[in-house]
Design a protein around this motif. Structure first.
Motif: not given
Length: 361
Positions: A51-56, A60-67
């Protein structure tokens, strides 16, 4: 910290946003179990991280899989360039942060950093397979011209240090791999992120399994705090425009003090960073005296290397490397403190020049 104190060292870390602090207790109640287990509590921890990565990603205007969430800036620098191979030509600015320079030299031992001019701009960037650049130098604030570099090197892998950009500017900078740090948006300074911003960036990131990712990941509670702080910062964009004008005012008034050298470009810069050097005075003495008067600033001593050499940034720019002070505004900076700081700085400089016998040098 009393109300009379004024904190001006945000690059080193800044007071967390209230929303981030409030998230700690809730996060701790939910993520006490290691996420590697198969039970409900482990799944709860994993879900909180997701959930935190999805919020980020939304912020950031990107995908959670890219973080990729990383504990520590040193780890982030090392991982961001770990896909560089020994046969590739690597170019890096000579005023990159020490951690990035060290990480680059580890993968490219023959690396020769590119020179900069007196304002911190790259003078010339050799043709290279990998460009390691900055979306704002954390010491003097000057911005690398990323769009021009991209146009000149369209096929190169561009790794961007955006540790003082993300959270301060409205969008991610141009780059294939971008490094961000939560302290920039008033979150925990130990939490960093590697963001793959293109297909080339995704291809060049090392493949890591769940165990390897968990070994470099921040504590889930701190990840929650970082995500909460960035989400909250998106609604406070006015703080950055205020910071830019405040630094412009400080720059103008400080430049009028005798024998003070103000660094970095006047307008092509980060909104919240200002660096200057005072002739004949010591950085630590300046910072200590300002601290005694209630103002916390970054001193040149923070940029010293292990062998006692002065700031490599100012040396590369051929500017005064002694008497250096860095001012970096936190997001909650009160503009009413500008005149207080200018007055305290003038008094501090006069006091130290008199006490050290350099008043009339």
């Amino acid at each position: 910290m009393t109300d009379s104190r004024c904190y001006l060292d945000a690059v080193s870390g800044q007071p967390w946003q209230a929303a981030a602090i409030d998230s700690l207790a809730a996060g701790a109640r939910l993520s006490f179990a290691a996420g590697s287990g198969v039970h409900f509590e482990a799944a709860t921890s994993r879900n909180l991280v997701a959930e935190s990565l999805n919020s980020l990603a939304v912020s950031l205007g990107t995908q959670a899989s890219d973080i990729i969430a990383v504990h520590g800036l040193g780890n982030a620098c090392r991982i961001a360039v770990s896909g560089v191979t020994a046969h590739e030509q690597v170019a890096i600015s000579s005023i990159s942060r020490q951690g990035m320079l060290q990480a680059a030299k580890a993968v490219a031992p023959e690396l020769k950093p590119m020179s900069v001019d007196g304002e911190g701009f790259l003078e010339r960037f050799e043709s290279a397979d990998v460009l390691i650049v900055q979306a704002g130098n954390p010491e003097v604030g000057t911005l690398d011209d990323l769009s021009t570099l991209r146009a000149q090197h369209p096929k190169a892998l561009m790794v961007v240090d955006a540790t003082e950009w993300v959270g301060r500017m409205p969008s991610l900078p141009d780059g294939d791999i971008v490094i961000a740090r939560a302290s920039s948006w008033a979150g925990p300074s130990s939490v960093c992120f590697i963001i793959t911003n293109s297909s080339l960036g995704r291809e060049r990131m090392p493949s890591m399994n769940k165990r390897q990712r968990s070994m470099i990941a921040p504590d889930p509670v701190l990840l929650v705090a970082a995500a909460t702080a960035l989400e909250n910062q998106r609604t406070n964009a006015h703080a950055n425009s205020n910071a830019f004008s405040t630094i412009a005012q400080l720059r103008q008034e400080i430049s009028e003090i005798n024998d003070v050298d103000v660094h970095g470009h006047e307008t092509s810069r980060l909104p919240h960073v200002l660096s200057f050097s005072v002739l004949h005075l010591d950085s630590e003495a300046l910072a200590s005296e300002l601290d005694r008067r209630g103002f916390s600033v970054g001193s040149g001593s923070a940029c010293l290397s292990d062998d006692g050499q002065p700031s490599h940034v100012l040396a590369a720019m051929k500017r005064l490397t002694h008497g250096n002070v860095r001012v970096s505004l936190p997001l909650d900076f009160d503009v009413n403190n500008v005149n207080r700081f200018i007055g305290a700085l003038r008094e501090t400089i006069d006091h130290l020049r008199t006490s050290t016998g350099v008043q009339n040098v």
